[in-house]
Motif scaffolding. Structure first.
Motif, short mmCIF file in Angstrom:
data_model
loop_
_atom_site.label_atom_id
_atom_site.label_comp_id
_atom_site.label_asym_id
_atom_site.label_seq_id
_atom_site.Cartn_x
_atom_site.Cartn_y
_atom_site.Cartn_z
N LEU A 110 7.02 44.80 28.75
CA LEU A 110 7.82 43.90 28.48
C LEU A 110 7.75 43.29 26.73
N LYS A 111 9.30 42.52 26.47
CA LYS A 111 9.26 42.77 25.05
C LYS A 111 9.11 41.11 24.68
N ILE A 112 8.17 40.69 25.55
CA ILE A 112 8.11 39.23 25.47
C ILE A 112 6.98 38.66 26.43
N PRO A 113 5.68 38.27 26.49
CA PRO A 113 4.73 37.52 27.74
C PRO A 113 5.52 37.21 28.62
N THR A 114 4.96 37.21 30.13
CA THR A 114 5.99 36.34 30.52
C THR A 114 5.47 34.96 30.78
N ALA A 115 5.46 33.61 30.79
CA ALA A 115 5.65 32.40 30.79
C ALA A 115 5.66 31.56 31.78
N ASN A 116 5.74 30.47 31.76
CA ASN A 116 5.77 29.28 32.84
C ASN A 116 7.65 28.94 32.93
N GLY A 117 8.12 29.28 34.31
CA GLY A 117 9.43 29.09 34.48
C GLY A 117 10.61 28.56 33.98
N PHE A 118 11.40 28.07 33.82
CA PHE A 118 12.41 27.62 33.25
C PHE A 118 13.95 27.65 33.31
N TRP A 119 14.96 26.90 33.79
CA TRP A 119 16.30 27.30 34.22
C TRP A 119 16.65 26.64 32.82
N ILE A 120 18.26 27.07 32.65
CA ILE A 120 18.91 26.09 31.68
C ILE A 120 20.19 26.60 32.83
N PHE A 121 20.50 24.94 32.32
CA PHE A 121 21.94 24.34 33.40
C PHE A 121 22.98 24.52 32.06
N ASP A 122 24.09 25.34 32.35
CA ASP A 122 25.27 24.93 30.72
C ASP A 122 24.35 25.55 29.69
N ASP A 123 25.32 24.86 29.07
CA ASP A 123 24.52 25.28 27.49
C ASP A 123 23.97 24.23 26.64
N ARG A 124 23.61 23.01 27.82
CA ARG A 124 23.60 21.79 27.59
C ARG A 124 22.08 21.11 28.00
N LEU A 125 21.33 22.14 28.71
CA LEU A 125 20.31 21.64 29.48
C LEU A 125 19.04 22.78 29.73
N VAL A 126 18.08 21.85 29.06
CA VAL A 126 16.85 23.38 30.00
C VAL A 126 15.46 22.23 30.60
N ILE A 127 14.94 22.70 31.52
CA ILE A 127 14.05 22.04 32.23
C ILE A 127 13.12 22.56 32.35
N ALA A 128 11.86 23.00 31.86
CA ALA A 128 10.53 23.83 31.35
C ALA A 128 9.98 23.07 32.52
N GLU A 129 8.43 23.76 33.50
CA GLU A 129 7.85 23.26 33.81
C GLU A 129 6.12 23.47 33.37
N ASP A 130 5.44 22.77 33.46
CA ASP A 130 3.70 23.35 32.76
C ASP A 130 3.00 22.08 33.81
N TRP A 131 2.11 21.87 33.78
CA TRP A 131 0.98 21.22 34.90
C TRP A 131 1.25 20.23 34.53
#
Length: 283
Positions: free
Chosen positions: A216-237
Motif C-alpha cells: 500500500l502506498k497509503i494506509p486504508t481509511a474510512n470509506g468514501f464515494w465521489i460523484f462525477d467531479d462535484r461531490l464527495v460523501i465520506a463517512e465517520d462514526w
C-alpha cells in the motif's frame, strides 16, 4: 471534524454570545441564561465556544431566552449552512435510514461516473437485500435509531438500477477485509460474495479488490464515494461529510487513484473473492 465546519461552529458561538451580552433587557450572564432556559451552565459555555453543535431547538430557545426571538431565522440559517456539509447521524437518522437512502439515490441518479472506496463492508450499490438488512440493523443498534429496515433496504436496492443503465460507470475499490467481515451470518455473506463475483465483467462496473497482503502506498481509511467531479460523501462514526469544493474532490480522487494502484481486477479479483468464499465453507 473539518476546519471549515469548526470555524462555522465557532462563528455561530460568537453570535450567540453577542445576543446574550446585548439582550434588550440588559446583559445576561451565562449563569442567568442557563437558569432561564433550564440548562446546565456548561452547555452555554460549550455552545458559545464552538465545542458543541446547537440543535434547531437550542437556537430557538436561545433567541427566546435573550428576548430576541426574531434572531432565530438568522441563527437557524447559519446552522443549516454548515450542517449541509457535516450531516450528523443523530440528526439524519431521527426519522430512520430510509430518508438517508433517498438522499443518496438523488445524488446517484444525477451522476454519470461514481468512484467508491470501501474498506470494511461490501459497497451498497453491490449489496444483496439480506446483507443490506444486516448492515442497517447493526447501525440502527449502534445509533439507537428508528428501525425502518425494510424501507431502507428497498431504497438501497432501487439505487442499484443505476448500474444497469448505459453510459454510466461505477468504479469501485474494496479492501479484502470486507470479504471476510462477519457482520451477517456466514450463509448471507456467502451469497453476497457470489453476487460480488457476478459483477465482474459488467460493462458499467469496474471492481477492484485490494488484497490484504498488497503493498500500500497509503494506509486504508474510512470509506468514501465521489460523484462525477462535484461531490464527495465520506463517512465517520459521528457524521457524513458532504464535500463539494473542488480542492476536496481533487484530494479524494487522488486518494482513490493511489489506492487503485494496489488493486487487482478480473481473474485476480475473482480469485480473491473465491478464496474468501472457500474460507467460509471451512468454518
Amino acid at each position: 471534524m473539518s476546519t471549515d465546519f469548526q470555524q462555522a461552529r465557532e462563528a455561530l458561538g460568537v453570535r450567540l454570545r453577542e445576543l446574550r451580552l446585548y439582550a434588550p433587557g440588559g446583559r445576561l450572564t451565562g449563569t442567568q441564561l442557563a437558569q432561564r432556559l433550564g440548562w446546565p451552565h456548561s452547555k452555554i459555555y460549550k455552545l458559545e465556544n464552538g465545542q458543541q453543535t446547537a440543535t434547531t431547538e437550542d437556537l430557538r430557545a436561545w433567541a427566546d431566552g435573550v428576548g430576541q426571538a426574531e434572531a432565530f431565522d438568522e441563527l437557524d440559517a447559519r446552522l443549516k449552512g454548515f450542517e449541509s456539509h457535516i450531516r450528523s447521524w443523530r440528526r439524519q437518522l431521527a426519522a430512520g435510514h430510509r430518508p438517508v437512502q433517498d438522499s443518496w439515490n438523488t445524488e446517484v441518479d444525477r451522476s454519470r461516473a461514481i468512484y467508491a472506496w470501501e474498506e470494511a463492508v461490501i459497497p451498497g450499490m453491490l449489496q444483496t437485500p439480506d446483507y443490506a438488512r444486516y448492515i442497517f440493523l447493526r447501525y440502527a443498534d449502534l445509533q439507537n435509531s428508528v428501525r425502518d429496515t425494510d424501507e431502507a433496504v428497498r431504497a438501497r436496492m432501487k439505487r442499484q438500477e443505476w448500474i444497469y443503465q448505459g453510459g454510466r460507470k461505477f468504479n469501485v475499490l474494496v479492501w479484502e477485509a470486507a470479504l471476510h467481515a462477519l457482520v451477517c451470518p456466514p450463509a448471507v455473506l456467502a451469497t453476497q460474495l457470489d453476487r460480488l463475483s457476478g459483477t465482474i465483467g459488467l460493462d458499467t462496473v469496474e471492481l477492484g479488490i485490494i488484497p490484504l497482503r498488497a503493498s500500500l502506498k497509503i494506509p486504508t481509511a474510512n470509506g468514501f464515494w465521489i460523484f462525477d467531479d462535484r461531490l464527495v460523501i465520506a463517512e465517520d462514526w459521528h457524521a457524513e461529510l458532504w464535500l463539494d469544493d473542488a480542492e476536496s474532490v481533487t484530494t479524494y480522487l487522488r486518494v482513490w487513484r493511489t489506492l487503485r494502484e494496489s488493486a487487482v481486477y478480473g481473474t485476480d479479483a475473482h480469485n480473491v473473492i473465491n478464496a474468501a468464499r472457500r474460507g467460509l465453507n471451512a468454518t
